[in-house]
Design a protein around this motif. Structure first.
Motif, PDB file in Angstrom:
ATOM      1  N   ARG A 118       1.961  10.516  14.139  1.00 39.33           N
ATOM      2  CA  ARG A 118       1.500  11.374  13.052  1.00 39.33           C
ATOM      3  C   ARG A 118       1.518  10.682  11.691  1.00 39.33           C
ATOM      4  N   ASP A 119       2.197   9.556  11.578  1.00 40.38           N
ATOM      5  CA  ASP A 119       2.277   8.845  10.301  1.00 40.38           C
ATOM      6  C   ASP A 119       1.075   7.917  10.108  1.00 40.38           C
ATOM      7  N   ALA A 120      -0.128   8.494  10.170  1.00 43.18           N
ATOM      8  CA  ALA A 120      -1.352   7.698  10.060  1.00 43.18           C
ATOM      9  C   ALA A 120      -1.452   6.965   8.734  1.00 43.18           C
ATOM     10  N   ALA A 121      -0.891   7.544   7.672  1.00 44.32           N
ATOM     11  CA  ALA A 121      -0.930   6.896   6.363  1.00 44.32           C
ATOM     12  C   ALA A 121       0.037   5.726   6.281  1.00 44.32           C
ATOM     13  N   ARG A 122       0.786   5.482   7.357  1.00 45.59           N
ATOM     14  CA  ARG A 122       1.641   4.296   7.425  1.00 45.59           C
ATOM     15  C   ARG A 122       1.023   3.239   8.320  1.00 45.59           C
ATOM     16  N   VAL A 177       0.862  -1.169   0.000  1.00 44.14           N
ATOM     17  CA  VAL A 177       0.000   0.000   0.000  1.00 44.14           C
ATOM     18  C   VAL A 177       0.903   1.224   0.000  1.00 44.14           C
ATOM     19  N   GLU A 178       0.740   2.063  -0.978  1.00 43.88           N
ATOM     20  CA  GLU A 178       1.586   3.250  -1.074  1.00 43.88           C
ATOM     21  C   GLU A 178       1.205   4.240   0.018  1.00 43.88           C
ATOM     22  N   GLU A 179       2.197   4.690   0.759  1.00 42.88           N
ATOM     23  CA  GLU A 179       1.941   5.640   1.833  1.00 42.88           C
ATOM     24  C   GLU A 179       1.680   7.026   1.264  1.00 42.88           C
ATOM     25  N   ALA A 180       0.550   7.607   1.646  1.00 41.86           N
ATOM     26  CA  ALA A 180       0.192   8.928   1.156  1.00 41.86           C
ATOM     27  C   ALA A 180       1.128   9.978   1.736  1.00 41.86           C
ATOM     28  N   PRO A 181       1.472  10.984   0.951  1.00 44.48           N
ATOM     29  CA  PRO A 181       2.341  12.048   1.467  1.00 44.48           C
ATOM     30  C   PRO A 181       1.581  12.973   2.398  1.00 44.48           C
ATOM     31  N   GLY A 182       2.278  13.568   3.317  1.00 48.51           N
ATOM     32  CA  GLY A 182       1.687  14.528   4.228  1.00 48.51           C
ATOM     33  C   GLY A 182       2.656  15.654   4.524  1.00 48.51           C
ATOM     34  N   VAL A 183       2.182  16.662   5.224  1.00 43.69           N
ATOM     35  CA  VAL A 183       2.985  17.828   5.589  1.00 43.69           C
ATOM     36  C   VAL A 183       3.011  17.942   7.105  1.00 43.69           C
ATOM     37  N   ASP A 184       4.209  17.972   7.682  1.00 40.58           N
ATOM     38  CA  ASP A 184       4.332  18.089   9.132  1.00 40.58           C
ATOM     39  C   ASP A 184       3.980  19.498   9.587  1.00 40.58           C
ATOM     40  N   VAL A 207      -6.810  14.985   6.756  1.00 37.72           N
ATOM     41  CA  VAL A 207      -6.587  14.201   7.970  1.00 37.72           C
ATOM     42  C   VAL A 207      -5.472  14.848   8.767  1.00 37.72           C
ATOM     43  N   LEU A 208      -5.680  14.959  10.067  1.00 43.62           N
ATOM     44  CA  LEU A 208      -4.645  15.420  10.986  1.00 43.62           C
ATOM     45  C   LEU A 208      -4.373  14.309  11.990  1.00 43.62           C
ATOM     46  N   ALA A 209      -3.112  13.929  12.116  1.00 42.12           N
ATOM     47  CA  ALA A 209      -2.680  12.965  13.129  1.00 42.12           C
ATOM     48  C   ALA A 209      -1.518  13.570  13.897  1.00 42.12           C
ATOM     49  N   ILE A 210      -1.395  13.208  15.177  1.00 40.91           N
ATOM     50  CA  ILE A 210      -0.339  13.801  15.998  1.00 40.91           C
ATOM     51  C   ILE A 210       0.522  12.711  16.635  1.00 40.91           C
ATOM     52  N   ASP A 211       1.736  13.097  16.987  1.00 37.87           N
ATOM     53  CA  ASP A 211       2.586  12.238  17.793  1.00 37.87           C
ATOM     54  C   ASP A 211       2.094  12.300  19.235  1.00 37.87           C
ATOM     55  N   VAL A 240       4.135  20.389  20.031  1.00 38.60           N
ATOM     56  CA  VAL A 240       3.276  19.301  19.564  1.00 38.60           C
ATOM     57  C   VAL A 240       3.530  19.145  18.073  1.00 38.60           C
ATOM     58  N   VAL A 241       3.715  17.913  17.629  1.00 38.76           N
ATOM     59  CA  VAL A 241       4.032  17.658  16.225  1.00 38.76           C
ATOM     60  C   VAL A 241       2.928  16.808  15.610  1.00 38.76           C
ATOM     61  N   GLY A 242       2.455  17.233  14.456  1.00 36.85           N
ATOM     62  CA  GLY A 242       1.425  16.497  13.747  1.00 36.85           C
ATOM     63  C   GLY A 242       1.731  16.430  12.271  1.00 36.85           C
TER      64      GLY A 242
END
Length: 334
Positions: free
Chosen positions: A67-71, A15-22, A90-94, A44-46
């Motif tokens: 934060r790497d929800a797409a992984r 499954v290709e991991e979608a790109p995101g912006v930190d 989508v927003l995900a956080i560490d 806080v890092v997301g």
């Protein structure tokens, strides 16, 4: 490429991991946890995925997530997936705490940290919060603490409290982690604690199906099921520390949210084979919530890990929950 293993098919599906912006938000110097303790972290890092201007959905998972929800949820958080990045953000956080930090924190503390990041992003309201396992506990805490900031809540494999039997298992893991750390054998302790944890995530039926067979030739040699657990433990020792795991495990056992305090529309999905979050507790959460939209129950051979493995059941529930957001027109950035 990232991959997730589909045990039902017995093979890896790429499954290709979608790109995101930190994205980052500074913590004020006076930020304190509910315990009164301060975090070592200063921010806080997301990570944000998806379409600019589209409805915003927070996604949170188990204590291993970040934060790497797409992984870690790659089959769900992707373009065209159940959490469709062609139609939403989508927003995900560490999750707190940091790798080598032991603090006493609650799911409400995690919710407050999310609110700090949302404030920095200029996002007063999240359209939906999708939380699975520990993330479902954080979602409940966020809905209770910030009722004006959430559109709807989707809770998967999580309840409003920690069951004493789950606390018992996790308590043994924490003592094992602390013992190994204090003896200077932290990596081995993490591996063993993870092996024990895996026996609570999965079911006896799955182990019987996968690992029934002959005993090893000599006493002390690993059985096939032990080989599986050993491999899972060795992998986990590379991604966490004993201190951080103790803090997050303890946070799970401190989780307590009154279902009556969750005022937003609520969708709940539980699995009848889940021993960590018994279906009776999930039913109680649904029964007591004032604005329940739907309770779904399903069988699964995967127990608590069903939220990761049962793609059809979970995917269908996610699509049904988020489809009203998909119908909204996106304001694409110029």
């Amino acid at each position: 490429m990232a991959s997730t293993q589909d045990i039902t098919a017995g093979q890896d599906w790429p499954v290709e991991e979608a790109p995101g912006v930190d994205v980052r938000a500074a913590l004020s110097a006076d930020f304190r946890l509910q315990s009164g303790e301060a975090l070592a972290a200063t921010e806080v890092v997301g990570r944000i995925y998806g379409v600019a201007g589209a409805p915003l959905v927070v996604v949170a998972g188990g204590i291993s997530s970040g934060r790497d929800a797409a992984r870690w949820w790659s089959w769900a958080v992707r373009a065209g997936g159940p959490i469709d990045l062609n139609r939403i953000r989508v927003l995900a956080i560490d999750l707190a705490p940091g790798r080598d930090e032991t603090v006493t924190l609650t799911t409400t503390d995690q919710a407050r940290l999310l609110a700090v990041l949302l404030d920095a992003l200029g996002e007063p309201v999240v359209d939906a919060f999708v939380g699975a396992s520990y993330g479902g506990c954080i979602g409940q805490a966020f809905a209770a603490a910030f009722p004006e900031r959430i559109g709807e809540l989707v809770v998967i494999s999580a309840a409003h409290r920690a069951h004493p039997s789950a606390t018992a298992w996790r308590g043994v893991q924490r003592r094992l982690l602390a013992f190994a750390r204090d003896c200077g054998r932290e990596a081995e302790g993490i591996a063993l604690a993870r092996e024990l944890a895996m026996t609570t995530y999965r079911t006896a039926d799955e182990f019987d199906w996968r690992f029934s067979g002959a005993a090893p030739a000599e006493a002390g040699q690993p059985y096939p099921v032990c080989d599986y657990l050993i491999s899972r433990g060795a992998n986990y020792a590379e991604v966490t520390s004993a201190s951080r795991w103790i803090a997050l495990s303890d946070s799970l056992d401190r989780h307590a949210v009154a279902p009556e305090a969750i005022a937003c529309p609520l969708i709940v999905l539980g699995f009848t084979s889940d021993r960590l979050v018994p279906i009776e507790d999930i039913r109680e959460l649904a029964r007591r919530a004032p604005n329940l939209r739907r309770l779904e129950e399903a069988p699964s051979i995967f127990g608590h890990d069903a939220f990761l493995k049962e793609r059809e059941v979970v995917g269908r529930a996610l699509h049904a929950a988020l489809s009203p957001l998909y119908a909204r027109p996106s304001e694409l950035a110029a």
